[in-house]
Write an enzyme that holds these catalytic residues in place. Structure first.
Site, short mmCIF file in Angstrom:
data_model
loop_
_atom_site.label_atom_id
_atom_site.label_comp_id
_atom_site.label_asym_id
_atom_site.label_seq_id
_atom_site.Cartn_x
_atom_site.Cartn_y
_atom_site.Cartn_z
N CYS A 2 31.28 -56.94 15.12
CA CYS A 2 32.26 -55.96 15.54
C CYS A 2 32.77 -55.16 14.36
CB CYS A 2 33.43 -56.64 16.25
SG CYS A 2 32.92 -57.72 17.61
N SER A 52 28.76 -57.40 21.83
CA SER A 52 28.92 -58.60 22.64
C SER A 52 27.84 -59.64 22.31
CB SER A 52 28.83 -58.25 24.13
OG SER A 52 29.85 -57.33 24.48
N ILE A 54 28.98 -63.55 22.46
CA ILE A 54 29.44 -64.73 23.18
C ILE A 54 30.40 -64.27 24.28
CG2 ILE A 54 30.73 -66.90 23.01
CD1 ILE A 54 28.15 -67.14 21.55
#
Length: 628
Positions: A2, A52, A54
């Site tokens: 991220c 994304s 988990i």
């Protein structure tokens, strides 16, 4: 993986404009193409871009739990165990991912939570009850975090420098000390930044900012020690090392998206693939890139390992001289980055992203287990230093080194200048020079008089010397490894992997940098790390049941980056353009007449200045984007 960003007012809780947070995460969209989130409250704002991995349908960020809000970049590999422990303490989870563990973990343990985390991470956590912003970075520095204090009194942070540059109050003023650091090392280390005022949270540190108390210095929460020695036979210690490697690999195989591995055919990536195959019910997905250049193509070695472990293997030939990627790299690194292997790392990440979202790599074993050739040379030089009186050695070898010509054109045995200079120096000084790209002598010619005066005695090598001098260590190899783990690993290797993989939306995990493995490796007797000129000796010996001797003991190859040839051929015009660069000339950093002589000497084949010219090219391109 991220991208994160945030703004916090330590003083008066002024409103935070959500549009500013939006701008700071928009420029980091490549780090998180799957979604975004923005949260603001009096005096604080947090932003997030999500890749994304988990709990794909859940775990939106920034995530809240009562008075706590977090924006987080990374993976906590032991989140399931921590979740169970926290549930026993009464925590109630509403998501299935690892982000929520940070919120409940902070509530239960505060900053001591960090000691329990096994993972790679950088996060910002706001506690409204105490008026606290808590920033933290993982032990090794796998994930980046930049921050700056702005003119309105706020503290802004972001995964990448470009996130801070999106804030209108950040003044883009260059810091000449970072120019010195970059020219010396080939990267801007974590204790520096080319944009004045911007800081990078050091690996294994946290920054806790309290309302009304200003911004303190970061605090170290983790360090590695080489001061202790494990006891036991080579067989017993090898089994423990292998068990820790196995744990590191298996813990990093948890994902809700397609997972694979980089496979170069070298010992480190082959070891990771072997242990993945041992743990996986399905065929491991592997990928490698190759080059149409004799002596630099490892596809055959990678294919042999892939066949041995029946992996789902994909190989692709790429051009090592794809110069169109230069501006792509400049954009994603923000600061100048002179490691030419970044070109190939970007290409293998792009290839992997075609088939997987998470890839395991073999990075870190060379630093943890003394795998670089420079450790062998340093150990040999230290033995010579120990045989000779310091005064005689410094006078004799130092004088010879200064007068010996820089014979780049000569056969390797005749290129003695660097060795003579090293033997004339003390060990820490010599190693600091050995890890550099452009020598202090060349920098003295290359930097302008104005720049040298502005440096006020700052010298890039001194950080290495200080790290080695203060290292919790027993011998010279310990000190060299410690300094590399603290400076080279986060500044070069992990920066390279993070920026190139995030550029294509790929998460890369480094199982051989599991902190439990690194801590154990640091306790191994030096002779089990480096023996008979063989680095990673115990690791290789322990892997003989998995891998053939040719894989384990053949010379390290690495990615091909024929930079010197480029500047005598396809990039010759770029070298000439450097001599006319208005930006470099107006910066006042460089003596442009010296730049011209370097280009002339290199293109004429008299001296090899290829790496220095590559640095100057990357410096010029990066400075143009940052300040031009």
């Amino acid at each position: 993986m991220c991208g994160i960003a945030g703004i916090f007012h330590p003083g008066t809780p002024k409103p935070v404009d959500p549009a500013r947070i939006a701008a700071m995460i928009a420029v980091q969209a490549h780090r998180g193409p799957d979604g975004e989130g923005i949260w603001t409250a009096p005096g604080v704002g947090l932003g997030h871009r999500r890749l994304s991995i988990i709990d794909l349908a859940g775990s939106p960020q920034p995530m809240q739990a009562g008075a706590l809000t977090v924006t987080y970049n990374g993976e906590i590999y032991n989140f399931a165990e921590l979740r169970g422990e926290l549930e026993l303490k009464g925590a109630r989870f509403v998501t299935g991912g690892d982000t929520e563990v940070l919120l409940h973990g902070w509530r239960a343990w505060g900053p001591a939570m960090l000691d329990r985390l096994n993972g790679m991470f950088a996060f910002g956590l706001h506690d409204a009850d105490t008026g606290t912003l808590f920033l933290a970075r993982d032990r090794m520095g796998v994930k980046p975090l930049h921050y700056v204090e702005l003119s309105d009194g706020s503290l802004a942070f972001a995964s990448e420098l470009k996130g801070l540059l999106a804030h209108p109050l950040l003044r883009r003023v260059p810091d000449v000390t970072a120019v010195e650091d970059f020219l010396a090392l080939g990267y801007v280390p974590d204790d520096a930044c080319l944009v004045a005022g911007v800081r990078k949270l050091p690996a294994g540190h946290f920054l806790q900012v309290q309302r009304w108390q200003g911004v303190p210095r970061p605090r170290q929460w983790w360090d590695v020690s080489f001061a202790d020695r494990a006891s036991g036979s080579a067989k017993a210690l090898g089994e423990e090392l292998l068990a820790r490697m196995r744990d590191g690999v298996r813990s990093r195989m948890v994902a809700d998206v397609p997972l694979g591995a980089f496979l170069s055919g070298g010992v480190d990536s082959s070891a990771v693939v072997a242990l993945m195959a041992e743990a996986s019910k399905a065929a491991v997905r592997t990928c490698t890139i190759g080059f149409d250049e004799a002596g630099h193509d490892e596809r055959a070695h990678a294919a042999a390992v892939a066949q041995r472990f029946a992996t789902d293997h994909h190989a692709q030939v790429v051009r090592p001289d794809d110069f169109s990627l230069i501006d792509t790299l400049v954009h994603h690194f923000d600061e100048p980055f002179g490691d030419g292997s970044a070109l190939a790392t970007y290409q293998v990440a792009a290839l992997a992203r075609q088939r997987v979202t998470v890839a395991l790599s073999g990075d870190g074993a060379d630093e943890a287990l003394a795998g670089y050739r420079r450790y062998k040379f340093h150990a040999a030089e230290e033995r010579v230093r120990g045989l000779l009186p310091d005064r005689w050695r410094a006078a004799t070898f130092g004088t010879l080194g200064r007068w010996y010509p820089k014979a780049d054109w000569a056969p390797r045995p005749l290129r003695a200048k660097a060795t003579l200079l090293a033997l004339g120096s003390d060990g820490d000084e010599a190693y600091a020079r050995a890890v550099g790209v452009t020598s202090p002598e060349l920098r003295a010619r290359l930097l302008s008089g104005e720049a040298r005066r502005a440096l006020a005695g700052h010298r890039a090598e001194d950080r290495y010397i200080a790290a080695m001098r203060d290292a919790p260590a027993r011998d010279a190899i310990d000190r060299a490894q410690y300094a590399d783990i603290k400076i080279w690993l986060p500044g070069d290797i992990l920066t390279k992997v993070d920026r190139t993989s995030m550029a294509v939306g790929l998460e890369v995990r480094e199982p051989l940098l599991d902190h439990r493995l690194v801590e154990f490796a640091a306790t191994l007797p030096a002779a089990m790390r480096l023996r008979g000129g063989t680095g990673k000796w115990l690791m290789k010996r322990s892997l003989e049941r998995y891998l053939p001797r040719d894989t384990l003991y053949r010379p390290k190859m690495g990615f091909v980056t024929p930079i010197s040839a480029w500047f005598r051929g396809a990039l010759g015009h770029e070298a000439e353009a450097l001599t006319r660069s208005r930006l470099l000339g107006d910066s006042g950093w460089l003596d442009m007449a010296t730049v011209g002589r370097l280009v002339e000497e290199h293109r004429g084949g008299r001296v090899d200045h290829g790496r220095t010219l590559w640095q100057l090219l990357m410096l010029e391109r990066s400075a143009r984007r940052l300040f031009g």
